[in-house]
Design a protein around this motif. Sequence first.
Motif, PDB file in Angstrom:
ATOM      1  N   ALA A 139       6.194 -14.958   6.647  1.00  0.00           N
ATOM      2  CA  ALA A 139       5.231 -14.097   5.952  1.00  0.00           C
ATOM      3  C   ALA A 139       3.923 -14.847   5.718  1.00  0.00           C
ATOM      4  O   ALA A 139       2.832 -14.287   5.881  1.00  0.00           O
ATOM      5  N   LYS A 142       1.987 -14.993   8.937  1.00  0.00           N
ATOM      6  CA  LYS A 142       1.433 -13.682   9.258  1.00  0.00           C
ATOM      7  C   LYS A 142       0.193 -13.389   8.397  1.00  0.00           C
ATOM      8  O   LYS A 142      -0.837 -12.928   8.887  1.00  0.00           O
ATOM      9  N   LEU A 143       0.304 -13.681   7.109  1.00  0.00           N
ATOM     10  CA  LEU A 143      -0.822 -13.458   6.207  1.00  0.00           C
ATOM     11  C   LEU A 143      -2.013 -14.326   6.575  1.00  0.00           C
ATOM     12  O   LEU A 143      -3.161 -13.886   6.516  1.00  0.00           O
ATOM     13  N   ARG A 146      -3.798 -12.782   9.434  1.00  0.00           N
ATOM     14  CA  ARG A 146      -4.568 -11.627   8.991  1.00  0.00           C
ATOM     15  C   ARG A 146      -5.852 -12.044   8.302  1.00  0.00           C
ATOM     16  O   ARG A 146      -6.927 -11.501   8.562  1.00  0.00           O
ATOM     17  N   VAL A 265      -3.237 -16.798  -2.526  1.00  0.00           N
ATOM     18  CA  VAL A 265      -2.435 -15.638  -2.165  1.00  0.00           C
ATOM     19  C   VAL A 265      -1.227 -15.588  -3.097  1.00  0.00           C
ATOM     20  O   VAL A 265      -0.474 -16.553  -3.174  1.00  0.00           O
ATOM     21  N   PRO A 266      -1.052 -14.497  -3.830  1.00  0.00           N
ATOM     22  CA  PRO A 266       0.080 -14.429  -4.748  1.00  0.00           C
ATOM     23  C   PRO A 266       1.396 -14.296  -3.997  1.00  0.00           C
ATOM     24  O   PRO A 266       1.421 -13.924  -2.826  1.00  0.00           O
ATOM     25  N   GLY A 267       2.475 -14.613  -4.679  1.00  0.00           N
ATOM     26  CA  GLY A 267       3.795 -14.457  -4.091  1.00  0.00           C
ATOM     27  C   GLY A 267       4.819 -14.230  -5.183  1.00  0.00           C
ATOM     28  O   GLY A 267       4.500 -14.318  -6.373  1.00  0.00           O
ATOM     29  N   ASN A 278       0.589 -19.077  -7.271  1.00  0.00           N
ATOM     30  CA  ASN A 278       0.639 -18.310  -8.521  1.00  0.00           C
ATOM     31  C   ASN A 278       0.051 -19.131  -9.668  1.00  0.00           C
ATOM     32  O   ASN A 278      -0.632 -18.594 -10.544  1.00  0.00           O
ATOM     33  N   ILE A 281      -3.631 -18.952  -9.535  1.00  0.00           N
ATOM     34  CA  ILE A 281      -4.129 -17.655 -10.017  1.00  0.00           C
ATOM     35  C   ILE A 281      -4.095 -17.626 -11.539  1.00  0.00           C
ATOM     36  O   ILE A 281      -5.025 -17.161 -12.193  1.00  0.00           O
ATOM     37  N   PRO A 287      -7.227 -13.945  -6.852  1.00  0.00           N
ATOM     38  CA  PRO A 287      -6.068 -13.537  -6.051  1.00  0.00           C
ATOM     39  C   PRO A 287      -6.513 -12.821  -4.783  1.00  0.00           C
ATOM     40  O   PRO A 287      -7.462 -12.038  -4.813  1.00  0.00           O
ATOM     41  N   VAL A 288      -5.825 -13.101  -3.703  1.00  0.00           N
ATOM     42  CA  VAL A 288      -6.217 -12.580  -2.393  1.00  0.00           C
ATOM     43  C   VAL A 288      -5.026 -11.928  -1.717  1.00  0.00           C
ATOM     44  O   VAL A 288      -3.972 -12.555  -1.577  1.00  0.00           O
ATOM     45  N   THR A 289      -5.180 -10.674  -1.312  1.00  0.00           N
ATOM     46  CA  THR A 289      -4.155 -10.059  -0.486  1.00  0.00           C
ATOM     47  C   THR A 289      -4.719  -9.626   0.856  1.00  0.00           C
ATOM     48  O   THR A 289      -3.968  -9.310   1.754  1.00  0.00           O
ATOM     49  N   GLU A 290      -6.035  -9.607   0.979  1.00  0.00           N
ATOM     50  CA  GLU A 290      -6.651  -9.248   2.259  1.00  0.00           C
ATOM     51  C   GLU A 290      -8.008  -9.935   2.358  1.00  0.00           C
ATOM     52  O   GLU A 290      -8.579 -10.363   1.353  1.00  0.00           O
ATOM     53  N   ASP A 293     -11.012  -9.339   0.007  1.00  0.00           N
ATOM     54  CA  ASP A 293     -11.087  -9.967  -1.317  1.00  0.00           C
ATOM     55  C   ASP A 293     -11.940 -11.233  -1.270  1.00  0.00           C
ATOM     56  O   ASP A 293     -12.649 -11.563  -2.225  1.00  0.00           O
TER      57      ASP A 293
ATOM     58  N   PRO B 266       3.120 -11.201  -9.926  1.00  0.00           N
ATOM     59  CA  PRO B 266       2.579 -11.215  -8.571  1.00  0.00           C
ATOM     60  C   PRO B 266       3.691 -11.104  -7.534  1.00  0.00           C
ATOM     61  O   PRO B 266       4.857 -11.357  -7.825  1.00  0.00           O
ATOM     62  N   GLY B 267       3.311 -10.741  -6.341  1.00  0.00           N
ATOM     63  CA  GLY B 267       4.269 -10.680  -5.249  1.00  0.00           C
ATOM     64  C   GLY B 267       3.557 -10.860  -3.934  1.00  0.00           C
ATOM     65  O   GLY B 267       2.319 -10.902  -3.887  1.00  0.00           O
ATOM     66  N   SER B 268       4.332 -10.959  -2.876  1.00  0.00           N
ATOM     67  CA  SER B 268       3.727 -11.157  -1.562  1.00  0.00           C
ATOM     68  C   SER B 268       2.868  -9.960  -1.178  1.00  0.00           C
ATOM     69  O   SER B 268       3.269  -8.812  -1.383  1.00  0.00           O
ATOM     70  N   PRO B 269       1.694 -10.214  -0.593  1.00  0.00           N
ATOM     71  CA  PRO B 269       0.857  -9.109  -0.109  1.00  0.00           C
ATOM     72  C   PRO B 269       1.561  -8.286   0.965  1.00  0.00           C
ATOM     73  O   PRO B 269       1.145  -7.175   1.247  1.00  0.00           O
ATOM     74  N   LEU B 270       2.634  -8.817   1.541  1.00  0.00           N
ATOM     75  CA  LEU B 270       3.361  -8.044   2.551  1.00  0.00           C
ATOM     76  C   LEU B 270       4.410  -7.135   1.918  1.00  0.00           C
ATOM     77  O   LEU B 270       5.042  -6.347   2.601  1.00  0.00           O
ATOM     78  N   ASN B 278      -0.269  -6.797  -7.780  1.00  0.00           N
ATOM     79  CA  ASN B 278      -1.345  -7.657  -7.281  1.00  0.00           C
ATOM     80  C   ASN B 278      -2.707  -7.023  -7.569  1.00  0.00           C
ATOM     81  O   ASN B 278      -3.655  -7.724  -7.925  1.00  0.00           O
ATOM     82  N   LYS B 282      -5.797  -8.582  -9.667  1.00  0.00           N
ATOM     83  CA  LYS B 282      -7.174  -8.646  -9.187  1.00  0.00           C
ATOM     84  C   LYS B 282      -8.137  -8.055 -10.206  1.00  0.00           C
ATOM     85  O   LYS B 282      -9.272  -8.482 -10.316  1.00  0.00           O
ATOM     86  N   PRO B 287      -1.457 -12.811 -14.845  1.00  0.00           N
ATOM     87  CA  PRO B 287      -0.321 -12.994 -13.942  1.00  0.00           C
ATOM     88  C   PRO B 287       0.850 -13.647 -14.674  1.00  0.00           C
ATOM     89  O   PRO B 287       0.650 -14.539 -15.497  1.00  0.00           O
TER      90      PRO B 287
END
Lengths: 381, 381
Positions: A139, A142-143, A146, A265-267, A278, A281, A287-290, A293, B266-270, B278, B282, B287
């Motif tokens: 994951a 992959k992130l 992206r 990137v949060p998790g 985390n 953050i 926090p970044v998911t894409e 951001d 928080p959690g994975s952006p996926l 998330n 933001k 968090p």
Amino acid sequence: MRASGFVGEVSEKEPIRLTDEQRLDWLRLIRSENVGPRTFRALINHFGGARAALGALPALARRGGSAAAPTVYSREEAEREIESSRKLGVRFVAIGEADYPPRLQMIDDPPPLIALRGQGAALTLPLVAIVGSRNASAAGVKLTQRLAQGLCQAGFGIVSGLARGIDAAAHRASLETGTVAVLAGGHDRVYPPEHVDLLEAILPAGAALSEMPLGWEPRARDFPRRNRLISGLSLGVVIVEAAKRSGSLITARLALEQGREVFAVPGSPLDPRAEGTNGLIKQGATPVTEAADIIAVLRPIMGLELPAREPEREAVEPAEIAEPAPDERTRIVALLSPTPVSIDDLVRLSHSSPRVVRMVLLELEIAGRLERHGGGLVSLL
Amino acid sequence: MRASGFVGEVSEKEPIRLTDEQRLDWLRLIRSENVGPRTFRALINHFGGARAALGALPALARRGGSAAAPTVYSREEAEREIESSRKLGVRFVAIGEADYPPRLQMIDDPPPLIALRGQGAALTLPLVAIVGSRNASAAGVKLTQRLAQGLCQAGFGIVSGLARGIDAAAHRASLETGTVAVLAGGHDRVYPPEHVDLLEAILPAGAALSEMPLGWEPRARDFPRRNRLISGLSLGVVIVEAAKRSGSLITARLALEQGREVFAVPGSPLDPRAEGTNGLIKQGATPVTEAADIIAVLRPIMGLELPAREPEREAVEPAEIAEPAPDERTRIVALLSPTPVSIDDLVRLSHSSPRVVRMVLLELEIAGRLERHGGGLVSLL
């Protein structure tokens, strides 16, 4: 205070350009014993040029209390390094020169010379660092792809450390736009060795950068030192996955110290690879998911003019060495301890002139007895 | 402005206590057509008591332009509801009474009466709401348990909505310390039905709370309404897992409007179940990866004295109805539209007295033509 005869007629905005002879002197000075980036600048500022500083090193070390003379990088060694580098496609760029990355100039301890391979143009892109754990999850990889692709599409270049995991994914996703690998060792000592191919793939559109000599095998402590360059080159640093107490968190801390934006990137709290991000953050990282951001934060900064840094001047004539009176030196040394103290305080408490205090500090440094920290702090070793 | 003969000699700090007769009137009034919590307060404030307000409802509706008289909850219906509730172990607590949850009093639209089952003591704990997706992941359930247990150990009680998934996990992990289930329907219409057993397990140390009548099947729109009570009871709201546009995000928004702390895991952006949380982070939510993160924020607030809210007064004698002149009414109604406008602006623009404006608004409300929003805004329906 400065010797006359600066290189060219540099204005604050116009880049300097070293002669081959001066570049050789710069390389000799930065490769000499007990000379780091901060000492280099102090020496150049004091003596007006690298040649004069090189000549002063033995006397400085002696007066700083060192029994042995410091090992000065010889002219032959420097010539050999420049020649071997050239064969590898590596050139040396000095701070203040046109190809030197503008943001890197602004950090507290920029390398006076960077050894650069590949396309200098990659360093002129607005850069974002993406770093994270070597032991990355699927994951996380992959992130990273992206985010890197999204940033590249928006015109950013990607900086990372060529490590396994997140770093490699960040480079791979940005090969076409331009990606910058910052090495912890010499250009001929790629780490990890299996990423030699990745590095070759980076060079056609991107660049590799190191401040270490050819032949230098990266040791553990070289990585944090390298990490300051990763953040220093970049507008911001994105941490994708990071366990507690990982190198990526060091990069995040350095980025903060350098005034760079920190993104994480949060998790899931149940995922140990998200503990570091985390935590960042929680401490205020964005926090970044894409990619959007990151772009939303960096776009407004991108266009800003960097404050011009006065380039290091290069004197043709060696400057005089101002020798402190023996009791002044004793008084200043007595004020020092392993606890960092500011140079301003030393000047105030010693009743010596700033010029004399700086000279005593240089002596101690070259003698290997002083450490310089950020924010104008010094301590005895 | 107020009729004399308040219940007891209440000071601002001392709770009121309704007589059985007054409680019956309160129940009849809040259950009558077009009377919500905000209208209830306006009526009580205007007429000095529920009995007088009940008597005024038909005239108000007529003057507000309603052809039909509003359905007033009859004395018999109210007696039946109180009796059936009593058999179920449910009692009615009025705002201002000792058992009424102190923080709930402070929201913009507190229910004048809550139907309470179980241990009133559970409502005196410092409360934290934990909510999240019904379709929770195993990780989400595990985290909910950890957070709830950590909060309980620190002396907090847990509020939630008895839903499947995160809500149920939050209640289950806090059965011993005391947990509060806020229902969207009547106490005899537990939703989801399979949580009747969970509710029974909650009651020995905890409580269930509803503002809806017995027999009320919860509809979709009752859940957001219920959610304001979940956040209103609590110092803060923790969102564990939430997709985009989920009910938990409504609770978070209500919590913000009520000045409550908002926490998000928080959690994975996926992970689509982390999109909502998330997103909250933001937007500035705190968090949370462990209970300590929540406790650190809430501990300093916990001890703070709540600003005393003046309890609704209960007049023994019905107050006079101030009838606006017909042209005044026309002028005020003409200023209204489906766009919310502030009552202050209405007073200013209509050149009528605040008392007259409020009366016209009451008439429109009881006639079913006006909606009250937060922040003193009203609009035509």
